[in-house]
Structure formats: C-alpha cells, structure tokens
Design an enzyme around this catalytic site. Structure first.
Site, PDB file in Angstrom:
ATOM      1  N   TYR A  98      26.248 -28.179   7.555  1.00  0.00           N
ATOM      2  CA  TYR A  98      25.035 -29.008   7.625  1.00  0.00           C
ATOM      3  C   TYR A  98      23.871 -28.126   8.029  1.00  0.00           C
ATOM      4  O   TYR A  98      24.054 -27.046   8.601  1.00  0.00           O
ATOM      5  CB  TYR A  98      25.210 -30.159   8.625  1.00  0.00           C
ATOM      6  CG  TYR A  98      25.462 -29.735  10.050  1.00  0.00           C
ATOM      7  CD1 TYR A  98      24.406 -29.430  10.928  1.00  0.00           C
ATOM      8  CD2 TYR A  98      26.758 -29.618  10.545  1.00  0.00           C
ATOM      9  CE1 TYR A  98      24.640 -29.028  12.237  1.00  0.00           C
ATOM     10  CE2 TYR A  98      26.999 -29.218  11.862  1.00  0.00           C
ATOM     11  CZ  TYR A  98      25.941 -28.925  12.692  1.00  0.00           C
ATOM     12  OH  TYR A  98      26.165 -28.518  13.992  1.00  0.00           O
ATOM     13  N   ARG A 134      35.217 -31.758   8.407  1.00  0.00           N
ATOM     14  CA  ARG A 134      33.878 -31.839   7.818  1.00  0.00           C
ATOM     15  C   ARG A 134      32.945 -30.806   8.446  1.00  0.00           C
ATOM     16  O   ARG A 134      31.827 -30.599   7.973  1.00  0.00           O
ATOM     17  CB  ARG A 134      33.329 -33.265   7.948  1.00  0.00           C
ATOM     18  CG  ARG A 134      32.812 -33.607   9.285  1.00  0.00           C
ATOM     19  CD  ARG A 134      32.363 -35.043   9.437  1.00  0.00           C
ATOM     20  NE  ARG A 134      32.571 -35.455  10.805  1.00  0.00           N
ATOM     21  CZ  ARG A 134      31.813 -35.079  11.826  1.00  0.00           C
ATOM     22  NH1 ARG A 134      30.774 -34.314  11.625  1.00  0.00           N
ATOM     23  NH2 ARG A 134      32.095 -35.461  13.052  1.00  0.00           N
ATOM     24  N   ASP A 155      25.587 -34.544  24.547  1.00  0.00           N
ATOM     25  CA  ASP A 155      25.754 -34.147  23.138  1.00  0.00           C
ATOM     26  C   ASP A 155      24.405 -33.988  22.430  1.00  0.00           C
ATOM     27  O   ASP A 155      24.337 -33.978  21.194  1.00  0.00           O
ATOM     28  CB  ASP A 155      26.661 -35.087  22.351  1.00  0.00           C
ATOM     29  CG  ASP A 155      27.127 -34.439  21.045  1.00  0.00           C
ATOM     30  OD1 ASP A 155      27.219 -33.204  20.995  1.00  0.00           O
ATOM     31  OD2 ASP A 155      27.362 -35.171  20.067  1.00  0.00           O
TER      32      ASP A 155
HETATM   33  C1  0GY Z   1      29.350 -32.628  18.640  1.00  0.00           C
HETATM   34  C2  0GY Z   1      29.788 -33.190  17.378  1.00  0.00           C
HETATM   35  C3  0GY Z   1      29.607 -32.729  16.126  1.00  0.00           C
HETATM   36  C4  0GY Z   1      29.133 -31.456  15.733  1.00  0.00           C
HETATM   37  C5  0GY Z   1      29.323 -30.286  16.365  1.00  0.00           C
HETATM   38  O1  0GY Z   1      29.218 -27.995  16.527  1.00  0.00           O
HETATM   39  C6  0GY Z   1      28.972 -28.975  15.823  1.00  0.00           C
HETATM   40  O2  0GY Z   1      28.462 -28.890  14.717  1.00  0.00           O
HETATM   41  O3  0GY Z   1      29.882 -30.243  17.545  1.00  0.00           O
HETATM   42  C7  0GY Z   1      29.941 -33.661  15.049  1.00  0.00           C
HETATM   43  O4  0GY Z   1      29.365 -33.550  13.959  1.00  0.00           O
HETATM   44  O5  0GY Z   1      30.808 -34.534  15.267  1.00  0.00           O
HETATM   45  O6  0GY Z   1      30.099 -32.547  19.594  1.00  0.00           O
HETATM   46  O7  0GY Z   1      28.216 -32.229  18.727  1.00  0.00           O
END
Ligand code: 0GY
Length: 299
Positions: free
Chosen positions: A50, A131, A251
């Site tokens: 992403y 993902r 988060d």
């Molecule tokens: C989170 C969750 C996500 C992403 C990441 O490192 C990341 O890209 O942790 C998610 O997309 O579920 O803990 O931030």
C-alpha cells in the site's frame, strides 16, 4: 515533492481528534504506532502493498502530547519494508521517549543490528498477514529470533485468527518474549468463549513469554465507534487474565482502515472499558511497557 501517489481509497489520519475524557496515568506509553515517511526523505519500499499519506514523527509527537502520553513504541510499517530509516530518524528525535520495533532480513549484519539497538530498537516484527507482506520462511525467522535474543530484544508477531492453528507450534518455540499484535485479530462476531479466541487464550496460558497488545478496537469492531462494544469482552478478558503481559497502543496513523478513520481521543476513552481498575490501567499503560522497553528506568 514526493514521487509516490497515495492509494485512492487511503483514509488520512484525523488531524483534530477529540480530547479524551479518560486521563491516562503519568508516564503512559503508546506502545503501538507507526511513522510513514515523509516519502520525499524516506521513500516507501518497492515491495510495499500500500502507499499511504505521510505521517511524520512531528505529527506523532503532537498526538502523544495531546492525548497525555509520555512515550511511544514505533513499529516499523510494512510500507517501509526492511528499510528502518524513518523509524531510526524518529527515535533519534524523541529524546529517549520512543523505542522501536524493526523489520529485518536475514542478511542484516551484526553491526547493523547493534546500530539499531543503539538507536533504540528493542524488537523485530514478524508479519504473517498476507495482504501486507510475503512472509519469510520459518527457519529464516527462527534464525533472526536467535540473533535478536542475544541483544535482549523481543519479537512482535502479527497474524489473523484463522492463521493461528498453522503457526501455533512455531510461535510456542520462539526463544524470546513474544508480543502478539491486536489479540491475534479475533473475529469479534464470534463467541469470546468459543474455540477461535480460546486457542489464542491457550497460547498465552501455555507460554508465559507471550504477551498481547489489546489494541485496535477500530480494526476489529463490527459495531463500530464510539464504543466499539463488541471488542470489549475480548480485550477485557485478556487484560484480566494476563494483567502483566498486556500492552496498549493507538495504532496511529491507522494504516489500511477502510470502514472509518478513528478519532484517537475516542480510542483512549476505550481503555477504561477494558482495563477497569486503576491498577490494571497502570500495568497496561506504564508498568508493562516500561518493563519491556525501558527496563533500565522502570517507574
Ligand atoms: C497495524 C495494522 C496494519 C498495518 C501494518 O505495518 C503495517 O503496514 O501494521 C494493517 O493493515 O492491519 O498494526 O498497523
């Protein structure tokens, strides 16, 4: 200017959160947050799944102060791959008030690991969420875990509940403290007393070295804000059964949220629903993260 184009459905973080009603205890730690970029200084990884908007350290410090926290644990985000430069830059700017969890490859040298340790990194993250990453083979992860054990680091694991059966034995063999992100992402429409969450609770019962973040109601909830009611029985159960092995984090900046962008003040107000007593709140927000990330200056 950055050459990166933000994903068209990307939700930017809320720049104007509500001031929480719940006052976190003194010295509280936001033990799960990220920084993104800024991409013109810290380009996103070619292998990323992403492309977010920038979420720089200055915005994180502003949020920390606004919400009443003292410290942060910054977890390397997958959009930066194994290039931990943005994380290290933030740690250098934090005046000792932030620690990091890095992503590393097997090819990392011992000198590089020591450099990350000097920068304030205290753990590595193993990500199994398909993902987000192409997961590394288990023997590679075991090798990394052994090497970071020598530095006194821990391992953070991120997986979704349906993947736990296949990884259960592997997680149980990790030779360090292990911290599970977001309670192993249970399906909260299921029974907290049912087999899915039961397996997660068993993982913690059988392995005294495994901790859990009781974070991310916004990601898990189907009932939604502001109370995220359906997540409460899950998170509260973990806090009550394992009060000395739980962590909490915002988060921020909430990567890949699609249903809504949470108000970080509302998330802070979720805490007293899951950690009901002042003692539980102090363990969750101060004692436990201090023991794991700042053992040299335990409050
Ligand atoms: C989170 C969750 C996500 C992403 C990441 O490192 C990341 O890209 O942790 C998610 O997309 O579920 O803990 O931030």
């Amino acid at each position: 200017m950055s050459r990166f184009v933000v994903d068209p459905d990307w939700l930017p973080f809320d720049r104007d959160p509500t001031r929480p009603t719940f006052r976190v205890p003194a010295h509280a730690v936001d033990a799960h947050c990220h920084v993104f970029g800024p991409a013109h200084r810290f380009p996103f990884a070619p292998e990323r799944k992403y492309t977010p908007c920038d979420a720089p350290k200055e915005s994180l410090w502003k949020l920390r102060d606004f919400l009443g926290f003292e410290r942060n644990v910054i977890v390397q985000a997958t959009c930066h791959g194994a290039d931990n430069s943005a994380l290290v830059d933030a740690l250098a700017d934090a005046d000792g008030l932030a620690r990091g969890v890095a992503t590393v490859r097997a090819s990392i040298t011992d000198d590089e690991l020591r450099g990350l340790d000097a920068a304030g990194v205290r753990g590595v993250r193993f990500n199994f969420v398909r993902r987000l990453v192409d997961a590394l083979p288990r023997d590679t992860l075991s090798g990394i875990a052994k090497r970071v054990a020598a530095l006194g680091w821990h391992v953070v694991i991120y997986f979704e509940a349906e993947e736990l059966p296949e990884h259960y034995e592997f997680f149980s063999t990790l030779p360090v403290t292990v911290v599970v992100d977001h309670m192993g992402r249970p399906d909260v429409s299921r029974d907290p007393d049912g087999p899915e969450f039961g397996l997660f609770l068993r993982l913690l019962r059988e392995n005294g070295n495994i901790w859990s973040k009781v974070s991310c109601p916004e990601r898990l909830s189907k009932s939604g804000p502001p109370h995220y009611t359906d997540v409460v029985p899950f998170a509260r159960r973990v806090v009550e059964e394992f009060p000395d092995r739980v962590l909490w984090g915002t988060d921020w900046p909430h990567p890949n949220m699609k249903s809504h962008m949470p108000d970080d003040g509302v998330l802070v107000d979720f805490i007293p629903q899951i950690a009901v007593s002042m003692e539980a709140q102090r363990k969750l927000l101060v004692d436990n993260p201090m023991r794991l990330y700042w053992p040299e200056e335990r409050k």
